[in-house]
Each structure stands twice: as structure tokens, then as C-alpha cells.
Design a protein around this motif. Structure first.
Motif, PDB file in Angstrom:
ATOM      1  N   ALA A   1       0.890  -1.221  -0.049  1.00 34.52           N
ATOM      2  CA  ALA A   1       0.273  -0.151  -0.020  1.00 34.52           C
ATOM      3  C   ALA A   1       0.922   1.356   0.205  1.00 34.52           C
ATOM      4  O   ALA A   1       0.678   2.396  -0.599  1.00 34.52           O
ATOM      5  CB  ALA A   1      -1.034  -0.026   1.115  1.00 34.52           C
ATOM      6  N   LEU A   2       1.986   1.442   0.742  1.00 31.02           N
ATOM      7  CA  LEU A   2       2.995   2.282   0.797  1.00 31.02           C
ATOM      8  C   LEU A   2       3.559   2.616  -0.618  1.00 31.02           C
ATOM      9  O   LEU A   2       3.711   3.632  -1.201  1.00 31.02           O
ATOM     10  CB  LEU A   2       3.901   2.173   1.953  1.00 31.02           C
ATOM     11  N   GLN A   3       3.861   1.522  -1.174  1.00 34.46           N
ATOM     12  CA  GLN A   3       4.600   1.639  -2.637  1.00 34.46           C
ATOM     13  C   GLN A   3       3.470   2.178  -3.655  1.00 34.46           C
ATOM     14  O   GLN A   3       3.876   3.110  -4.202  1.00 34.46           O
ATOM     15  CB  GLN A   3       5.069   0.590  -3.036  1.00 34.46           C
ATOM     16  N   ARG A   4       2.035   1.916  -3.638  1.00 38.73           N
ATOM     17  CA  ARG A   4       1.142   2.274  -4.429  1.00 38.73           C
ATOM     18  C   ARG A   4       1.052   3.990  -4.047  1.00 38.73           C
ATOM     19  O   ARG A   4       0.681   4.785  -5.088  1.00 38.73           O
ATOM     20  CB  ARG A   4       0.053   1.617  -4.237  1.00 38.73           C
ATOM     21  N   PHE A   5       1.130   4.104  -2.926  1.00 42.06           N
ATOM     22  CA  PHE A   5       1.003   5.570  -2.413  1.00 42.06           C
ATOM     23  C   PHE A   5       1.922   6.529  -3.155  1.00 42.06           C
ATOM     24  O   PHE A   5       1.855   7.483  -3.490  1.00 42.06           O
ATOM     25  CB  PHE A   5       1.082   5.788  -1.026  1.00 42.06           C
ATOM     26  N   ARG A   6       3.280   6.152  -2.983  1.00 40.06           N
ATOM     27  CA  ARG A   6       4.256   6.674  -3.410  1.00 40.06           C
ATOM     28  C   ARG A   6       4.117   6.762  -5.017  1.00 40.06           C
ATOM     29  O   ARG A   6       4.616   7.832  -5.537  1.00 40.06           O
ATOM     30  CB  ARG A   6       5.675   5.765  -3.196  1.00 40.06           C
ATOM     31  N   GLU A   7       3.819   5.778  -5.772  1.00 42.63           N
ATOM     32  CA  GLU A   7       3.549   5.609  -7.065  1.00 42.63           C
ATOM     33  C   GLU A   7       2.558   6.791  -7.576  1.00 42.63           C
ATOM     34  O   GLU A   7       2.784   7.496  -8.471  1.00 42.63           O
ATOM     35  CB  GLU A   7       3.175   4.500  -7.753  1.00 42.63           C
ATOM     36  N   GLY A   8       1.410   6.841  -6.649  1.00 43.17           N
ATOM     37  CA  GLY A   8       0.560   7.916  -6.740  1.00 43.17           C
ATOM     38  C   GLY A   8       0.933   9.364  -6.834  1.00 43.17           C
ATOM     39  O   GLY A   8       0.718  10.124  -7.304  1.00 43.17           O
ATOM     40  N   MET A   9       1.941   9.417  -5.570  1.00 48.08           N
ATOM     41  CA  MET A   9       2.536  10.868  -5.584  1.00 48.08           C
ATOM     42  C   MET A   9       3.622  11.294  -6.531  1.00 48.08           C
ATOM     43  O   MET A   9       3.694  12.586  -6.600  1.00 48.08           O
ATOM     44  CB  MET A   9       2.990  10.783  -4.214  1.00 48.08           C
ATOM     45  N   LYS A  10       3.859  10.300  -7.292  1.00 49.20           N
ATOM     46  CA  LYS A  10       4.811  10.735  -8.522  1.00 49.20           C
ATOM     47  C   LYS A  10       4.068  11.626  -9.405  1.00 49.20           C
ATOM     48  O   LYS A  10       4.885  12.181 -10.236  1.00 49.20           O
ATOM     49  CB  LYS A  10       5.609   9.732  -9.016  1.00 49.20           C
ATOM     50  N   THR A  11       2.986  11.282  -9.521  1.00 43.84           N
ATOM     51  CA  THR A  11       2.103  12.065 -10.465  1.00 43.84           C
ATOM     52  C   THR A  11       2.372  13.423 -10.668  1.00 43.84           C
ATOM     53  O   THR A  11       2.213  14.100  -9.426  1.00 43.84           O
ATOM     54  CB  THR A  11       0.684  11.853 -10.530  1.00 43.84           C
ATOM     55  N   LEU A  12       2.545  14.187 -11.595  1.00 42.25           N
ATOM     56  CA  LEU A  12       3.200  15.566 -11.677  1.00 42.25           C
ATOM     57  C   LEU A  12       3.957  16.120 -10.749  1.00 42.25           C
ATOM     58  O   LEU A  12       4.445  17.151 -10.345  1.00 42.25           O
ATOM     59  CB  LEU A  12       1.626  16.445 -11.369  1.00 42.25           C
ATOM     60  N   SER A  13       5.131  14.904 -10.661  1.00 43.23           N
ATOM     61  CA  SER A  13       6.190  15.190  -9.706  1.00 43.23           C
ATOM     62  C   SER A  13       6.025  15.662  -8.335  1.00 43.23           C
ATOM     63  O   SER A  13       6.760  16.508  -7.870  1.00 43.23           O
ATOM     64  CB  SER A  13       7.050  16.255 -10.446  1.00 43.23           C
ATOM     65  N   VAL A  14       4.883  15.392  -7.582  1.00 39.95           N
ATOM     66  CA  VAL A  14       4.682  15.832  -6.374  1.00 39.95           C
ATOM     67  C   VAL A  14       5.476  15.245  -5.402  1.00 39.95           C
ATOM     68  O   VAL A  14       6.052  15.678  -4.467  1.00 39.95           O
ATOM     69  CB  VAL A  14       2.911  15.407  -6.075  1.00 39.95           C
ATOM     70  N   LEU A  15       5.772  13.925  -5.639  1.00 33.48           N
ATOM     71  CA  LEU A  15       6.924  13.490  -4.605  1.00 33.48           C
ATOM     72  C   LEU A  15       7.941  13.896  -4.649  1.00 33.48           C
ATOM     73  O   LEU A  15       8.741  14.097  -3.478  1.00 33.48           O
ATOM     74  CB  LEU A  15       7.061  11.954  -5.024  1.00 33.48           C
ATOM     75  N   ASP A  16       8.554  14.524  -5.817  1.00 33.33           N
ATOM     76  CA  ASP A  16       9.883  15.149  -5.904  1.00 33.33           C
ATOM     77  C   ASP A  16       9.754  16.499  -5.164  1.00 33.33           C
ATOM     78  O   ASP A  16      10.862  16.862  -4.360  1.00 33.33           O
ATOM     79  CB  ASP A  16      10.246  15.430  -7.316  1.00 33.33           C
ATOM     80  N   ALA A  17       8.620  17.171  -5.247  1.00 21.84           N
ATOM     81  CA  ALA A  17       8.503  18.413  -4.734  1.00 21.84           C
ATOM     82  C   ALA A  17       8.472  18.305  -3.301  1.00 21.84           C
ATOM     83  O   ALA A  17       9.102  19.124  -2.524  1.00 21.84           O
ATOM     84  CB  ALA A  17       7.334  19.113  -5.355  1.00 21.84           C
ATOM     85  N   ILE A  18       7.929  17.195  -2.583  1.00 27.11           N
ATOM     86  CA  ILE A  18       7.744  17.037  -1.276  1.00 27.11           C
ATOM     87  C   ILE A  18       9.292  16.726  -0.843  1.00 27.11           C
ATOM     88  O   ILE A  18       9.576  17.234   0.351  1.00 27.11           O
ATOM     89  CB  ILE A  18       6.958  15.916  -0.884  1.00 27.11           C
ATOM     90  N   ARG A  19       9.996  15.940  -1.516  1.00 26.27           N
ATOM     91  CA  ARG A  19      11.313  15.678  -1.062  1.00 26.27           C
ATOM     92  C   ARG A  19      12.211  16.910  -1.095  1.00 26.27           C
ATOM     93  O   ARG A  19      13.101  17.124  -0.076  1.00 26.27           O
ATOM     94  CB  ARG A  19      11.897  14.500  -1.699  1.00 26.27           C
ATOM     95  N   MET A  20      12.051  17.385  -2.147  1.00 27.95           N
ATOM     96  CA  MET A  20      12.777  18.977  -2.010  1.00 27.95           C
ATOM     97  C   MET A  20      12.567  19.920  -0.881  1.00 27.95           C
ATOM     98  O   MET A  20      13.239  20.656  -0.532  1.00 27.95           O
ATOM     99  CB  MET A  20      12.867  19.658  -3.531  1.00 27.95           C
ATOM    100  N   HIS A  21      11.280  20.139  -0.765  1.00 27.59           N
ATOM    101  CA  HIS A  21      10.769  21.216   0.295  1.00 27.59           C
ATOM    102  C   HIS A  21       9.817  20.584   1.387  1.00 27.59           C
ATOM    103  O   HIS A  21       8.685  20.747   1.270  1.00 27.59           O
ATOM    104  CB  HIS A  21       9.880  22.208  -0.612  1.00 27.59           C
ATOM    105  N   PRO A  22      10.357  19.657   2.113  1.00 22.01           N
ATOM    106  CA  PRO A  22       9.639  18.898   3.179  1.00 22.01           C
ATOM    107  C   PRO A  22       8.976  20.001   3.999  1.00 22.01           C
ATOM    108  O   PRO A  22       7.826  19.520   4.530  1.00 22.01           O
ATOM    109  CB  PRO A  22      10.535  17.976   3.827  1.00 22.01           C
ATOM    110  N   ASP A  23       9.535  21.038   4.683  1.00 25.54           N
ATOM    111  CA  ASP A  23       9.011  21.951   5.357  1.00 25.54           C
ATOM    112  C   ASP A  23       7.560  22.590   4.731  1.00 25.54           C
ATOM    113  O   ASP A  23       6.690  22.989   5.566  1.00 25.54           O
ATOM    114  CB  ASP A  23       9.955  22.989   5.872  1.00 25.54           C
ATOM    115  N   ALA A  24       7.753  22.939   3.738  1.00 28.87           N
ATOM    116  CA  ALA A  24       6.737  23.472   3.002  1.00 28.87           C
ATOM    117  C   ALA A  24       5.298  22.588   2.875  1.00 28.87           C
ATOM    118  O   ALA A  24       4.427  23.134   3.185  1.00 28.87           O
ATOM    119  CB  ALA A  24       6.990  24.144   1.475  1.00 28.87           C
TER     120      ALA A  24
END
Length: 209
Positions: A67-90
Motif C-alpha cells: 500500500a505504501l508503494q502504491r501511495f508513492r507511485e501515486g504521489m509521483k504524478t505531476l512530480s508531487v513526490l519530488d517536490a515533497i522531498r525537495m521542500h519537506p517543510d513547505a
């Protein structure tokens, strides 16, 4: 002998049995979870401990890894996961609730004060008590700060902070009329099941405090 043993079991106080179970659960808070997961086993050897650790790892990590892996895959849509990793505080406020410090204004607006109908004698007395309530909140904020305001909120709702999804039902305040001014009788009361406090209608702010 068998009958005597049975008699001993039958005469045991049920309250004592319930209390002993409650104490056992406090001493072993994870026992119910392990039992429901089918992982509760007696530890007789050091190897049994390793098996228990494996069971716990399966329940807490491996079982939800898909389930966590599918969540990560979904967060990669539109590079959301990358943005979270780059700006965790925001992104932290979007994923982690951080309660804001309580103020007198926040607490006043949080409660719906239920007044009597306009024109009734009770309405005028209640409006006076509402003014006392506002002044009291300001005094608490100035003298003791957000911590004591949290105590007032807990008195009415059982929670020291405003929950992320708000209260249900919404906090409210009602009035108690014609109570005698005796020791302890004029103090406010509350029902945390419905997030409601009751204020005694008084004529002096000193009595209200």
C-alpha cells in the motif's frame, strides 16, 4: 477435590477478575494487538523472541509495504513526490497537524453561545454574562497564556487543542438561570459528550470569575 476447586472458581469476585485483567493489559499494552494478529506466542527460548520480532515486522512493515508503494507511485504524478522531498517543510502542514496556539479570540469564536429570544428578560441577563465570558478569556490570556486557555477548552470538550477535523458537534455554551449564589453552586458545568458548557447567570464579574 474437583468440586472444591470448582466452588473456588465460582465464588471468585467478578470485579476482582475484571480488575486483574485490566492491570494485566496495562502491563502488556501490545498483547491484544498481537493476539488479534495471530502473533501472540509464549517466549520460552531466545529463538522464540526472534520469531516474535519477525511477526511484528511483518504486521507493521511488510504487510503494508504494498500500500505504501502504491501511495508513492501515486504521489509521483505531476512530480508531487519530488517536490515533497525537495521542500519537506513547505509540505509539512499538509500532512502533519500542528495545533496553533489558542487565543481569547479563537476560543470566543469557537463556541456558539445560545441566547434566549430577543426581547425576553433572560436575553439581557445572558448578554451581560457573555461580556463577562469575553473579559474572562482576555484576562486568562494576558495572565496565564495559551496553556490555561487549553484547560478551558478541555473543560468543555475534553481536548486541549482544536482537532484537525474540528469538533463534532460544534462547541456551544448555554446558560443556567436562577441558581442560588452558594459555595460551588455558581460554578460553570460542562458536558464533554456534546462539547457544551453551562454558565450561571450572575450580575457581578467578580462572582463570575
Amino acid at each position: 477435590m474437583r468440586g472444591r476447586i470448582g466452588a473456588q472458581w465460582n465464588t471468585e469476585d467478578p470485579v476482582t477478575r475484571r480488575d486483574s485483567v485490566s492491570v494485566d493489559r496495562r502491563r502488556n499494552p501490545g498483547r491484544d494487538y498481537l493476539a488479534n494478529a495471530g502473533c501472540l506466542r509464549p517466549l520460552k527460548r531466545i529463538e522464540d523472541k526472534d520469531l516474535l520480532v519477525e511477526d511484528i515486522m511483518f504486521q507493521l512493515v511488510h504487510r503494508v509495504s504494498g500500500a505504501l508503494q502504491r501511495f508513492r507511485e501515486g504521489m509521483k504524478t505531476l512530480s508531487v513526490l519530488d517536490a515533497i522531498r525537495m521542500h519537506p517543510d513547505a509540505f509539512r502542514p499538509l500532512f502533519c497537524h500542528e495545533p496553533s496556539p489558542l487565543t481569547a479570540d479563537v476560543l470566543e469564536q469557537l463556541f456558539e453561545i445560545r441566547l434566549s429570544a430577543v426581547g425576553r428578560n433572560k436575553r439581557r441577563a445572558e448578554e451581560c454574562v457573555v461580556a463577562f465570558w469575553r473579559d474572562y478569556l482576555l484576562d486568562v490570556e494576558e495572565q496565564e497564556g495559551p496553556l490555561q486557555l487549553g484547560g478551558i477548552l478541555a473543560f468543555a470538550t475534553g481536548a486541549n487543542d482544536i482537532p484537525p477535523l474540528a469538533f463534532s458537534p460544534l462547541p456551544s455554551g448555554v446558560f443556567l438561570h436562577e441558581l442560588p449564589l452558594r459555595q460551588g453552586r455558581h460554578l460553570p458545568t460542562a458536558n464533554t459528550c456534546i462539547n457544551c458548557f453551562k454558565l450561571t447567570v450572575l450580575k457581578k464579574f467578580e462572582d463570575f470569575k
